[in-house]
Scaffold this active site. Sequence first.
Site, PDB file in Angstrom:
ATOM      1  N   THR A 159       5.120   5.180  21.761  1.00  0.00           N
ATOM      2  CA  THR A 159       4.287   6.335  22.084  1.00  0.00           C
ATOM      3  C   THR A 159       5.075   7.422  22.800  1.00  0.00           C
ATOM      4  O   THR A 159       5.004   8.599  22.431  1.00  0.00           O
ATOM      5  CB  THR A 159       3.141   5.880  23.018  1.00  0.00           C
ATOM      6  OG1 THR A 159       2.560   4.716  22.449  1.00  0.00           O
ATOM      7  CG2 THR A 159       2.104   6.952  23.178  1.00  0.00           C
ATOM      8  N   LYS A 182       7.026   0.649  40.893  1.00  0.00           N
ATOM      9  CA  LYS A 182       6.969   2.083  41.199  1.00  0.00           C
ATOM     10  C   LYS A 182       7.083   2.315  42.699  1.00  0.00           C
ATOM     11  O   LYS A 182       7.806   3.204  43.161  1.00  0.00           O
ATOM     12  CB  LYS A 182       5.658   2.671  40.648  1.00  0.00           C
ATOM     13  CG  LYS A 182       5.562   2.582  39.126  1.00  0.00           C
ATOM     14  CD  LYS A 182       4.158   2.914  38.626  1.00  0.00           C
ATOM     15  CE  LYS A 182       4.064   2.708  37.114  1.00  0.00           C
ATOM     16  NZ  LYS A 182       2.662   2.735  36.624  1.00  0.00           N
ATOM     17  N   GLU A 212      -0.575  -4.255  29.438  1.00  0.00           N
ATOM     18  CA  GLU A 212       0.766  -4.602  28.976  1.00  0.00           C
ATOM     19  C   GLU A 212       0.700  -5.927  28.212  1.00  0.00           C
ATOM     20  O   GLU A 212      -0.249  -6.703  28.362  1.00  0.00           O
ATOM     21  CB  GLU A 212       1.708  -4.784  30.189  1.00  0.00           C
ATOM     22  CG  GLU A 212       1.831  -3.580  31.096  1.00  0.00           C
ATOM     23  CD  GLU A 212       3.013  -2.692  30.723  1.00  0.00           C
ATOM     24  OE1 GLU A 212       3.775  -3.044  29.811  1.00  0.00           O
ATOM     25  OE2 GLU A 212       3.153  -1.619  31.344  1.00  0.00           O
ATOM     26  N   LYS A 246      10.748   1.688  34.875  1.00  0.00           N
ATOM     27  CA  LYS A 246      10.537   1.353  36.297  1.00  0.00           C
ATOM     28  C   LYS A 246      11.045  -0.044  36.638  1.00  0.00           C
ATOM     29  O   LYS A 246      11.562  -0.281  37.722  1.00  0.00           O
ATOM     30  CB  LYS A 246       9.065   1.483  36.650  1.00  0.00           C
ATOM     31  CG  LYS A 246       8.140   0.610  35.826  1.00  0.00           C
ATOM     32  CD  LYS A 246       6.843   1.305  35.469  1.00  0.00           C
ATOM     33  CE  LYS A 246       7.076   2.225  34.283  1.00  0.00           C
ATOM     34  NZ  LYS A 246       5.863   2.631  33.580  1.00  0.00           N
ATOM     35  N   ASP A 264       3.822  -4.013  38.005  1.00  0.00           N
ATOM     36  CA  ASP A 264       4.181  -2.678  37.515  1.00  0.00           C
ATOM     37  C   ASP A 264       4.066  -1.639  38.629  1.00  0.00           C
ATOM     38  O   ASP A 264       4.974  -0.831  38.861  1.00  0.00           O
ATOM     39  CB  ASP A 264       3.245  -2.321  36.344  1.00  0.00           C
ATOM     40  CG  ASP A 264       3.289  -0.860  35.988  1.00  0.00           C
ATOM     41  OD1 ASP A 264       4.208  -0.455  35.261  1.00  0.00           O
ATOM     42  OD2 ASP A 264       2.399  -0.113  36.453  1.00  0.00           O
ATOM     43  N   GLY A 307       0.276   7.488  28.982  1.00  0.00           N
ATOM     44  CA  GLY A 307      -0.097   8.204  27.769  1.00  0.00           C
ATOM     45  C   GLY A 307       1.054   9.014  27.220  1.00  0.00           C
ATOM     46  O   GLY A 307       1.986   9.362  27.944  1.00  0.00           O
TER      47      GLY A 307
END
Lengths: 428, 428
Positions: free
Chosen positions: A14, A206, A191, A106, A202, A303
């Site tokens: 994506t 970050k 995920e 990340k 996740d 996105g």
Amino acid sequence: MSSPLRLGIAGLGTVGVGVIRIVQNQAELLSARTGRDITISAVCARSQKDRSVDLSGYAWEDDAVALATRDDVDVYVELMGGENGPAKASIEAAIAAGKHVVTANKALLAHYGQSVAEAAEAAGVAVRYEAAVAGGIPVIKSLTEGLAANRIERVIGVMNGTCNYILTRMEDAGLSYDEAFAEADGLGYLEADPNLDVGGIDAGHKLSILSAIAFGTQVDFDGVELEGIGNVTIEDIRNAADMGYKIKLLGVAQMTGRGLEQRMSPCLVPATSPLGQLVGGTNMVVLEGDAVGQIVLRGAGAGEGPTASAVMGDVCDIARGLMMPTFGQPATTLRRAPSARAAVPAPYYIRLNLLDKPGAMGKVASALGDAGVSIHRMRQHDHEEGTYAPVVIVTHKITRQALDQAIEGFAATGVVDGTPIALRIERV
Amino acid sequence: MSSPLRLGIAGLGTVGVGVIRIVQNQAELLSARTGRDITISAVCARSQKDRSVDLSGYAWEDDAVALATRDDVDVYVELMGGENGPAKASIEAAIAAGKHVVTANKALLAHYGQSVAEAAEAAGVAVRYEAAVAGGIPVIKSLTEGLAANRIERVIGVMNGTCNYILTRMEDAGLSYDEAFAEADGLGYLEADPNLDVGGIDAGHKLSILSAIAFGTQVDFDGVELEGIGNVTIEDIRNAADMGYKIKLLGVAQMTGRGLEQRMSPCLVPATSPLGQLVGGTNMVVLEGDAVGQIVLRGAGAGEGPTASAVMGDVCDIARGLMMPTFGQPATTLRRAPSARAAVPAPYYIRLNLLDKPGAMGKVASALGDAGVSIHRMRQHDHEEGTYAPVVIVTHKITRQALDQAIEGFAATGVVDGTPIALRIERV
């Protein structure tokens, strides 16, 4: 005008497709803003399946390392993901070959940020990763550059849209955790390994990256105290709402006298705060600096468009010649900070199931008292006689140690069923 | 480490003192992050009165031009304000002498941004002005750099904290406009010429700067349709609240088929939106890009710390060698866009005082119909018989032209007292 800046893009999911779309559709705007044409020399992905963008003008490489080191590539754009394997090998190869790197990875930065930064700075190339944290929100840039003159006091954030979606749906639609999880899964929000999302991993990645910039420390993902949202029930969400709170998977990083505190865990925040008002898949990061006060940044955390926007923002920076150490100061000057587990006291929300026996509540209250925990409010909910009674306790400000001691004390009472839930009430 | 970056600071009000404090107190952090020591060579202000910072290490200049052109100044920091006079003369002199410029002067940039940018780019120096818009919020950086790969679709914002304070106090404390204004004045929130705040001029300056970056156009403050908050009544605020809206002094800029639309005027926004939830003196800027979607930035819009943080963020950028055209693309490529007055249709809130006579409401409805305005809802409030009845109308989406025609039509009915209030309902 300077020579074109030539990209090599690895990973055509994506985000990769989004990046190609921007390069193709916004060529004029990109060259007006950066003073250079931005072009794509080559791409690489696991399969040559048909994609919704035209790749015919680009060379194809099967191997990411080969792509990253091509002579006609100035910037290696790594969008494959994964902390090891081809992502790591190709980023290292790109740096060794003197290429700038832009990545959304990340996990890789959380685990290997320090060595990547040292290699990049030794080679005199930039490694940029705005897309790795909070999607399209320019949080890396705001923290590293905009707030560069601040001593950062705290970083807080909702940085996993999937978890926020699940918690919002539980509250709004009265779904159980399992139902909301299944809904998110059906929408493709999770995920491949869902624990990366709901386990807080996740978002923890970050947070560890933001901590390094904020506090001038080496990225320390292992120092993040992680707790997922799997134990949050609809009752917790309703109890919190009754008291004017929302439950969020909240990342908090702050430097304390005892070391760097990094937590990613479900917390209660005031319903009227910007974080409390955040619904659905949106991300929010709150940066607190000694001069600037509190800055709140909000936007889409994932996105195609938002993430590609962040990747291309980094590419534009490189095209404009912006060069900066990976984490805002030279990697060799980043400190190793000891990790401090919840060093800052806070009030806690505790929910436990109490055996419906005379004296049971007294035993719980004693356990709290023995641990030095004072009660702000306490409520026993309706239940059928002889069953377990749900009890909700809100404490005054206590240390994590006192909380742990109280919870150990509950176990010894013999009147508490299972493991109590304890959620921190975060000041925001 | 490179040679020190030497500042000359003109203007020692709140912000100037804040900047000096950061340079003095954060020396180690600044040099770790930028790779250079940041020092102050000289300062300049209207009077040598005692200030709360130690100025003994700095040369004193009475004249800003002399300060700006000193050999030992690399960056001229202009914090005097005012669109003409010493501010303009000294910035021009600094650029001519090859100095970088950091300024918080929104009025100057709104009026002379184009010529300043052209001069700076011809001289090869940077002009940076993060502090000119929304205080400590890194909005200039986010727009110019973070979102550089986006076609910007709209910029919206609450950019004058004083107006937002007044409107919030009217709503929360039920104060009249005059009472809330007096309260803000007593707290020192108002500019010497209060019309700069409540007339929307200050916020209009900021909007015109953001427009230039967002749309690649020459700064056009004259093209901003300005309307202050002086006509907003407590009744309007209550009517809006009843319908789920808040009234904000809202800046909106967007490129339309007919030209650049820039408005700074009181608008209704949904109470549950981030803008609707903004209370007190805080600022918020919403950036909408084709790839990134909607990014919301929130923080303190004024004050010593936040504004000094923005000034020093710019200084750090210069210390790190970041160079970029003033408005994100070369000044000579910025277009002159025709200004389009409210080109995008919207629903409007209209309040008028209707003479209590048979047939009066019919006449108003006819005037609306004649102008092609269809009514979404309409409400006549309680009133004593024979007096003027307050009537509130919410229209469907209409053009500004249709609205103006309807308001002209009201005047001809002979049953409407005074000038009706019309506030746009902005989609946010």
